[in-house]
Design a protein around this motif. Structure first.
Motif, mmCIF file in Angstrom:
data_model
loop_
_atom_site.group_PDB
_atom_site.id
_atom_site.type_symbol
_atom_site.label_atom_id
_atom_site.label_comp_id
_atom_site.label_asym_id
_atom_site.label_seq_id
_atom_site.Cartn_x
_atom_site.Cartn_y
_atom_site.Cartn_z
ATOM 1 N N GLU A 155 21.859 -6.010 9.948
ATOM 2 C CA GLU A 155 21.746 -4.918 10.902
ATOM 3 C C GLU A 155 22.381 -5.303 12.234
ATOM 4 O O GLU A 155 23.090 -4.497 12.854
ATOM 5 C CB GLU A 155 20.269 -4.574 11.093
ATOM 6 N N ASP A 212 23.033 7.862 8.326
ATOM 7 C CA ASP A 212 22.476 7.370 7.058
ATOM 8 C C ASP A 212 23.452 6.429 6.360
ATOM 9 O O ASP A 212 23.047 5.427 5.761
ATOM 10 C CB ASP A 212 22.151 8.550 6.131
ATOM 11 N N GLU A 241 23.247 3.071 8.032
ATOM 12 C CA GLU A 241 22.026 2.361 7.665
ATOM 13 C C GLU A 241 22.141 1.771 6.262
ATOM 14 O O GLU A 241 21.731 0.633 6.017
ATOM 15 C CB GLU A 241 20.824 3.318 7.738
ATOM 16 N N SER A 297 24.521 -1.096 6.304
ATOM 17 C CA SER A 297 23.877 -2.240 6.949
ATOM 18 C C SER A 297 22.957 -2.959 5.972
ATOM 19 O O SER A 297 22.955 -4.191 5.896
ATOM 20 C CB SER A 297 23.089 -1.763 8.164
#
Length: 545
Positions: A114, A187, A190, A193
């Motif tokens: 992240e 999204d 994410e 990540s």
């Protein structure tokens, strides 16, 4: 932190402040460049409508406008990307400074994938905002105003129609495409990540994966994550294609309506033939700036989401603030007075009383999870105590300059991190101006010198990523060499011999014992390690005995 999109954009735009002159050049050249492109077909419309000037003049004007369009577009793009890369460099610097400020307390437990996505993907995505959003919005706005005025001088109704068409394509369709895209871009980031974190974890644990025949399961999971990312990318591509088609249809429809109205006005004697041909061609050829805006709808939501994550990180408050401009302190010992500490609601240390005398070796033992490592981190002031006080030379460590505290204390952690560099440079991070002789002496104390000298390149040997070319014990001894090289007034050693054989342990303990110039706090499970300690304390259930 709950930020609204307009707030995110406002905060990002503020960073442009020092570069406003460059932005002004980008906007001016962008507007002139678009006008040159627009008026190439407009000149042709004038010829068709009966304007008389020589063919040579017409050709020269077309060539001049084409050339100027290229020159001004180049200057515009050069300025925009100069601004973007200058600001991105500034943001990267701010992010790295903030990460340094937040570590280690705020970064423990965070997914590394992240953080990598933020440092690379999120910051890179802001290039779209700085190079392809701010000035294009200003360029489109100014170009629209100029074109509406130009068309209005033929007929005000046509001017209003062109304004409606520009606003519909440049604003309404941008909003529609942004709404249609929704949180898809966020999204996607994410999911990417998480995939990065999973892949990085799999690489780091490749030996365990192979040893326990866990490869197929990890591969299946990675394939599933990859499919999820690809499916999201397909949705983004479909949305982009849909929006592009919607733009084309809208431009064609609005231009057709515009032409129909201009013909109606011509029949009613409100405009001349030139008033039909020139405004129609002018409007049809002037959608370039507003199309650029409508295309931002898909990427803008992702860009704002990235900006929000970056700004949230920059606004995050550290658990411990760095201290500056305090009077220097000479080390005369450490005292923990009724110290208590908890992670959230979990009590780790409770009412600890301890006095660490200068020049002594103090041992701390206890079960895993009893708070031994936490105690060392509190001494380093990675966290602040919840209650009580830690004092060095009778001064609260919260009133000691952070740089002074780091110089006073040397710290060896349980988990050694080695950089993808030489052994020499890995040891020297403890003291950047250390001579080679000092490094060698520290490595001798850590019982690693003899091993290093067996390597073909000796101290110039590259340890590989995460020290992959060395064993756990060798990495630990390099970490210990760092602690010796740092030569602080107090050395904090967290399990310094846990991965080391008995022979090397004896040699290391001898070096620690003989290094009586420094105070030593030694955390260990091994009874043999504790034999050199002047005082031994036991931590159990957060209490010292």
């Amino acid at each position: 932190m709950n930020r609204k999109p307009m707030n995110v954009m406002f905060n990002l735009i503020k960073l442009v402040g020092p570069l406003v002159p460059v932005m002004s050049i980008a906007v001016i050249t962008g507007v002139i460049g678009f006008l040159c492109a627009i008026f190439i077909p407009v000149l042709g419309a004038y010829v068709i409508s009966g304007l008389s000037y020589s063919f040579t003049t017409f050709v020269y004007l077309i060539l001049a406008m084409g050339l100027l369009r290229g020159v001004f577009h180049y200057i515009e793009q050069l300025c925009n990307h100069y601004i973007a890369f200058k600001i991105l460099a500034l943001i990267r610097d701010k992010v790295f400074m903030k990460l340094r400020e937040l570590s280690p307390a705020k970064l423990e437990g965070r997914k590394k994938g992240e953080l990598i996505s933020l440092i690379t993907g999120d910051i890179e995505l802001l290039e779209i905002f700085y190079a392809h959003t701010i000035s294009p919005v200003l360029i489109a706005s100014l170009t629209v105003i100029i074109m509406v005025v130009f068309i209005s001088h033929y007929n005000i109704i046509l001017g209003l129609l062109s304004l409606i068409a520009y606003v519909f394509v440049g604003v309404v369709l941008t909003f529609v495409s942004g709404k249609r895209n929704g949180t898809l871009g966020d999204d996607l980031r994410e999911e990417a990540s998480y995939m990065n974190s999973f892949f990085l974890e799999s690489l780091r644990g490749i030996r365990e994966v192979l040893q326990f025949n866990y490869g197929q399961k990890r591969l299946d999971k990675l394939s599933e994550l990859t499919d999820n990312v690809n499916n999201m990318k397909k949705k983004v591509a479909l949305n982009t294609g849909f929006n592009s088609g919607l733009n084309g249809v809208s431009i064609l429809l609005s231009s057709t309506i515009f032409f129909g109205v201009s013909v109606y006005l011509y029949k009613n004697g409100q405009v001349s033939l030139e008033g039909v041909i020139v405004p129609t061609v002018a409007m049809f050829s002037s959608f370039g700036p507003v199309i650029a805006l409508s295309r931002l709808g898909v990427s803008l939501s992702s860009t704002i989401a990235s900006g929000k994550r970056v700004l949230d990180l920059l606004d995050e408050e550290p658990i411990t603030e760095d201290i500056y401009d305090k009077e220097s302190v000479q080390f005369e010992g450490v005292k923990l007075d009724d110290v208590s500490f908890s992670y959230d609601d979990e009590m780790i240390l409770d009412s600890i009383e301890l006095e660490i005398e200068k020049g002594k070796i103090f041992g701390i033992s206890g079960k895993s999870g009893s708070g031994k490592s936490t105690l060392l981190k509190l001494l380093m002031r990675f966290w602040d105590v919840n209650d009580g006080k830690i004092a060095i030379s009778d001064r609260d460590i919260r009133d000691i300059n952070t740089s002074d505290l780091r110089n006073i204390e040397g710290y060896m952690t349980q988990n050694t991190y080695l950089f993808n560099d030489t052994i020499l440079n890995n040891v020297k991070i403890a003291k950047l101006d250390a001579s080679n002789d000092e490094v060698i002496e520290s490595c001798k104390k850590a019982s690693i010198h003899d091993f290093i000298m067996t390597l073909p390149k000796g101290y110039e040997t590259n340890v590989g990523e995460l020290g992959e070319s060395l064993s756990g014990g060798q990495m630990q001894r390099i970490s210990l060499a760092r602690a010796f090289l740092h030569s602080g007034d107090i050395i904090l050693l967290d399990e310094p011999t846990s991965n080391i054989d008995s022979l090397n342990e004896a040699s290391i303990l001898k070096s620690i014992y003989e290094n009586r110039g420094s105070t030593v706090v030694l955390v260990s499970h091994r009874i043999s390690t504790m034999k050199i300690c002047d005082h031994i304390f036991k931590l159990e259930s957060g209490r010292m005995s």
